[in-house]
Structures are given as structure tokens and as C-alpha cells.
Scaffold this active site. Structure first.
Site, PDB file in Angstrom:
ATOM      1  CG  PHE A   1      -7.229  18.040 -24.388  1.00  0.00           C
ATOM      2  CD1 PHE A   1      -7.357  17.565 -25.680  1.00  0.00           C
ATOM      3  CD2 PHE A   1      -7.511  17.183 -23.336  1.00  0.00           C
ATOM      4  CE1 PHE A   1      -7.752  16.246 -25.921  1.00  0.00           C
ATOM      5  CE2 PHE A   1      -7.906  15.877 -23.575  1.00  0.00           C
ATOM      6  CZ  PHE A   1      -8.022  15.399 -24.870  1.00  0.00           C
ATOM      7  CB  THR A   2     -12.068  17.603 -24.211  1.00  0.00           C
ATOM      8  OG1 THR A   2     -11.133  16.526 -24.128  1.00  0.00           O
ATOM      9  CG2 THR A   2     -12.398  17.870 -25.682  1.00  0.00           C
TER      10      THR A   2
ATOM     11  NE  ARG B   1     -11.558  15.394 -29.988  1.00  0.00           N
ATOM     12  CZ  ARG B   1     -11.429  14.979 -28.723  1.00  0.00           C
ATOM     13  NH1 ARG B   1     -10.247  14.665 -28.234  1.00  0.00           N
ATOM     14  NH2 ARG B   1     -12.475  14.878 -27.934  1.00  0.00           N
TER      15      ARG B   1
ATOM     16  CG  ASP C   1      -1.263  18.177 -21.255  1.00  0.00           C
ATOM     17  OD1 ASP C   1      -0.588  17.132 -21.243  1.00  0.00           O
ATOM     18  OD2 ASP C   1      -2.480  18.211 -21.514  1.00  0.00           O
TER      19      ASP C   1
ATOM     20  CG  PHE D   1     -16.249  14.495 -26.919  1.00  0.00           C
ATOM     21  CD1 PHE D   1     -16.125  15.585 -26.076  1.00  0.00           C
ATOM     22  CD2 PHE D   1     -15.356  13.446 -26.786  1.00  0.00           C
ATOM     23  CE1 PHE D   1     -15.110  15.632 -25.121  1.00  0.00           C
ATOM     24  CE2 PHE D   1     -14.347  13.483 -25.843  1.00  0.00           C
ATOM     25  CZ  PHE D   1     -14.230  14.579 -25.001  1.00  0.00           C
TER      26      PHE D   1
ATOM     27  CE1 TYR E   1      -4.101   1.963   0.458  1.00  0.00           C
ATOM     28  CE2 TYR E   1      -2.544   3.444   1.536  1.00  0.00           C
ATOM     29  CZ  TYR E   1      -3.776   3.223   0.948  1.00  0.00           C
ATOM     30  OH  TYR E   1      -4.679   4.249   0.836  1.00  0.00           O
TER      31      TYR E   1
ATOM     32  CE  LYS F   1      -3.644  10.703 -24.375  1.00  0.00           C
ATOM     33  NZ  LYS F   1      -4.494  10.722 -23.166  1.00  0.00           N
TER      34      LYS F   1
END
Ligand code: F0G
Length: 482
Positions: free
Chosen positions: A149-150, A407, A240, A474, A97, A283
Site C-alpha cells: 500500500f502506498t 490506482r 494493517d 499520485f 492533555y 475507514k
């Protein structure tokens, strides 16, 4: 003559696709720096079954079952193939943990390559966005950035902030060939700061590459100048870093003085101009799940480390299993290699080159993670309120079982103040290439399907939205054909 013969004649006329970047003469091709050890069978269902599947999914590719998809280009997020070393690392998961050894591997890899002092794991990128937004935004503050960005913008809004786009104008133009369409317009930013006062700015939200403009990069010169501007006004600069390996590749390729620097060196320099970063490790870091936050500031770290235990998990696992953190640590080492990134972006470009030769409208220059079809030019007869990008994604699926993503106006959502559709200038359909998953032959099949849909464009009609969820519509909106 069969269409295959026609195609090869056509190819012979046009010559080989230039897939050797910078080497247009003769054929000295690059190849992927890996070979395939395990395969996953694909299946394609027939046209009738695709029609049924799409109807049941409300013409939204997010709502298709993956079993009904042939080549899945929905996203490059969490869809990478992991290496034998990553899988071996998963077997070394320390599922304690607290204080798992895999956390320390992750921390070491982030420190070494991104250069920040403090690391907090999260379950994925938006977990990190949630923590950084609530820690750094006071209600009523502004968050300027290089295009929205969303999920990032939604977390900034939920924390009481308002996102302000200060990317250069070229980013909104799919035909502009600017080499760094992710760059910040420093004049726009400075006039915002002077108009509103630096106190009203929560932080600068910088993304490399910029997903919504087509995976477009930020230059080193721009981040350097942005740093200086932020310093003059005492504004924090947060990154980001989701696709920063790819961003570094474009700097190496396009910016003077970087041709002989490694991706790793370029990344370290770039991150060095920022105060911290959030990351969707799904990514560039080549894993199926995970994210992290990293900062230099001790007191911000203390705050984030405290918040993570409320929403994600203890600060040494942040919602991940130990094995997941090990896979990220190994993924960082693999993902940052120059030959890995060259092959990754090379594959995206291979697809882009085919579509360009066939004069299909796509965002140029081709960016890092995807081909973005320009639905406005694809369907000039469809008004934006008939959802051209959503329509295009549906048509490609019907043609071949290939899954892409909207998009455009659907992704942009509604303005929280007026309730109206936001109408982005970019109305795009994204063919997103997972890392290390598909072959060049798959890319040929994709290009040919897009061509078939393009040839049938004049008879295509749009869609009507029949269900609209409140957040990030979306993902779950439903449509009907007109
Ligand atoms: N930032 C960027 C630039 C992203 O592209 C994403 C996710 C996130 C943050 C959020 O990370 O998904 O791990 O929570 N982009 C995916 C995509 C979903 O398909 O472009 P996440």
C-alpha cells in the site's frame, strides 16, 4: 424513446439486480440499518466549468476543489457520515492533555474487539505506520507483505526496509475469481525466508483487506497458516487492520465454518493470530480523523509509547482531540455490527452488479470498499505510460462531476534503486464508496456515467505527466492531455 424508457425496458428484460446476497429468488431486499437525520446539499457544475476545474487541477482528481465535485468517490477515508451517537460522544470530549477519559473508551473498544492488550492513539493511519516501521525495521531488512500500500510501503522504505510482495498471483489478475485474493503465497514467503535468513526479515506486513488489489480479503485458513510459518522462523506478524471489518464479512460469507459466526467473533479470532496492528480509523471505524496502534508485547509497546510523544502527542491522545477518540470508540461498536457491514458491502456490490451487467471491465470479485475499473481493458489502445487510469478518472469527472482515483502506474511510483516507473500489472481507477453517505440512486448515476465514458472509449487519448513530486506522486502530480 427517451433513454429513461429504454433503461427501464432494459431493466425489465434483465430482471432485478440481485442485491439480496445469497437470496437470488424473489425480492426480499436488505436496507441500510439507519435513516438520515441531517443532509448536506450537493451541487453539480456544468461541463464547461468542469473542464476548467480539471485543467486547473492538472488532470489530477486529488487537486480538484471539493466544491467542484458532485458525487465524491475519491476515497472511503475520513469520508464516513457519523451517527447521532458519535456526535453525542464528541460533546463528551475530555480535552485534558493527559489521561483523557476518551482515551480509556478507545482503549476499551480496541481491547474488546481487536483483542490486543496495549493501545497507542495516532492522528491517522500513516502516523501509526511511521511509528511501527521505525520501531520494527533495521536498515537493510526486508518487509514481506500481501501487496504494497502506498503510505505503508513508503514508511517501511523511509525506515530503511525494502517491501517484498508475496501475495498470491491471483491478486494481480483482475479477472481471477479466487474468493480470497488477499491471501499470502506461503511458498513464496518460505523461500524468501530460506534464501535471505529469518534475521533479515523485519516482520510480516499483512493487510486485510488488500486495498490495491481491489479490496480483496485474506482467509482465516491463510492467516492461521501464516502464523504457524512465522512461529517456525521467529518472525513477528503485524496487521494493517484498516478494513478488517470488511475482511471479516468475506470470511463469514465465503469460508467454511464461519457462516454462523458474527463479524465480531471472526475479527477477534483473526487478530488473535497476529502480534499487533496499525489502523487508519478513518475507514472501518467510521470517523473523519484518527488512527491507532495496538500490540501485545510489553517491550514493543514501551518503545511505541515513547516514540509517539516525539511525533504525534502524548500517549493518551496521539495527535487527536479527546472528542475524536470518543467518536472512534463509538464508531468501533457501530462499525462491527453485522447489519452495518452487510449494507456497506451490499451497496458496493449494487454498483458492481450494474457495471457487470453492462459488461464494463472491473476487478472481480467485487471487494469491500470500492469498485475498481480495469483501465487496461477499458482503454486497450493506451500504453501504460499514457496513464490510462489517470485518464479514466479525468474522463469520468468531465462526464458527470463524479470524482474517482488513479490506482495504477502513477500510484506505484518509482523504484528507489533504479529510478524507473514501477509498472504494476493492475492499472485501475477506483470508485470508492464512503460509508453511510450516498444512496442507491447515487449509485445508479455513477454507473450511468461510467457507461457513457465507456461508450466513448475509442476516441479517448492519454495524458502526459508534466510535474512529478518525489514522494507519493499520485497526490500532487500534474498532467496535460495529449
Ligand atoms: N493502510 C491502508 C490499507 C489504507 O488504505 C490507508 C489509507 C492507510 C493505511 C493510511 O491511512 O490515510 O489514515 O494515513 N488509505 C486511503 C485510501 C488514503 O484512500 O485508500 P491514513
Amino acid at each position: 424513446m427517451s433513454s429513461r424508457e429504454e433503461r427501464s425496458e432494459e431493466a425489465a428484460r434483465q430482471g432485478p439486480v440481485p442485491r439480496t446476497m445469497g437470496q437470488q429468488f424473489g425480492r426480499r431486499s436488505w436496507a441500510e440499518p439507519w435513516r438520515i437525520k441531517m443532509v448536506e446539499p450537493l451541487r453539480v457544475i456544468d461541463r464547461e466549468a468542469r473542464e476548467r476545474a480539471l485543467r486547473e487541477a492538472g488532470y489530477n482528481t486529488f487537486l480538484l476543489r471539493s466544491d467542484d465535485v458532485y458525487i465524491d468517490l475519491l476515497t472511503d477515508s475520513g469520508t464516513s457520515a457519523m451517527s447521532d451517537r458519535q456526535w453525542a460522544g464528541m460533546m463528551l470530549g475530555d480535552e485534558a492533555y493527559a489521561g483523557s477519559r476518551n482515551f480509556y473508551s478507545l482503549e476499551e473498544a480496541v481491547r474488546k474487539h481487536y483483542g490486543y492488550r496495549h493501545v497507542v492513539p495516532t492522528h491517522q493511519g500513516r502516523g501509526a505506520e511511521h511509528l511501527i516501521s521505525t520501531a520494527c525495521i533495521q536498515p537493510g531488512q526486508l518487509v514481506p507483505g500481501n501487496m504494497y500500500f502506498t503510505t505503508t510501503r513508503l514508511h517501511q522504505e523511509l525506515a530503511g526496509g525494502r517491501f517484498v510482495d508475496v501475495v498470491i498471483d491471483e491478486a494481480h489478475d483482475p479477472e481471477s475469481l479466487h474468493p480470497f485474493k488477499g491471501d499470502v503465497d506461503l511458498e513464496k514467503l518460505e523461500s524468501l525466508i530460506l534464501r535471505e535468513g529469518a534475521d533479515r526479515i523485519a516482520y510480516f506486513s499483512l493487510a486485510g483487506t488488500v486495498n490495491m488489489s481491489g479490496g480483496q480479503p485474506v482467509s482465516m485458513a491463510n492467516v492461521k497458516a501464516l502464523r504457524a510459518l512465522c512461529d517456525r522462523h521467529g518472525i513477528r506478524l503485524l496487521l494493517d487492520a484498516t478494513r478488517m471489518f470488511e475482511n471479516a464479512f468475506f470470511i463469514q460469507e465465503r469460508e467454511e465454518g464461519y457462516a454462523n459466526r458474527s463479524i465480531a467473533e471472526i475479527l477477534r479470532e483473526f487478530c488473535g493470530y497476529t502480534d499487533g496492528a496499525w489502523m487508519s480509523a478513518k475507514k472501518d471505524n467510521l470517523v473523519n480523523i484518527g488512527g491507532w496502534l495496538a500490540v501485545d508485547d510489553d517491550s514493543l509497546f514501551e518503545d511505541l509509547r515513547n516514540r509517539v510523544v516525539i511525533y504525534e502527542g502524548l500517549h493518551t491522545y496521539g495527535g487527536l482531540a479527546g472528542r475524536d477518540m470518543e467518536a472512534i470508540a463509538v464508531g468501533i461498536e457501530e462499525g462491527i455490527q453485522d447489519d452495518q457491514i452487510r449494507a456497506r458491502i451490499g451497496q458496493v456490490r449494487y454498483l458492481g452488479d450494474l457495471l457487470t451487467r453492462w459488461e464494463i471491465p472491473i476487478v472481480q470479485p467485487v471487494g469491500g470498499h470500492a469498485i475498481f475499473l480495469d483501465a487496461r481493458r477499458f482503454y486497450p489502445h493506451l500504453d501504460q505510460t499514457l496513464f490510462p487510469s489517470q485518464t479514466l478518472a479525468a474522463e469520468i469527472y468531465l462526464d458527470s462531476g463524479i470524482r474517482s482515483m488513479e490506482r495504477g502506474i502513477v500510484s506505484a511510483g518509482r523504484d528507489p534503486e533504479t529510478g524507473d516507473h514501477r509498472r504494476p500489472r493492475l492499472e485501475l481507477t477506483r470508485l470508492t464508496i464512503p460509508r453511510r453517505v450516498y444512496t442507491q440512486a447515487h449509485m445508479d448515476v455513477v454507473a450511468e456515467s461510467v457507461k457513457a465514458v465507456y461508450d466513448a472509449r475509442a476516441s479517448t487519448r492519454g495524458l502526459r505527466m508534466v510535474y512529478e513530486p518525489k514522494y507519493l506522486r499520485f497526490f500532487q502530480a500534474l498532467f496535460e492531455p495529449l
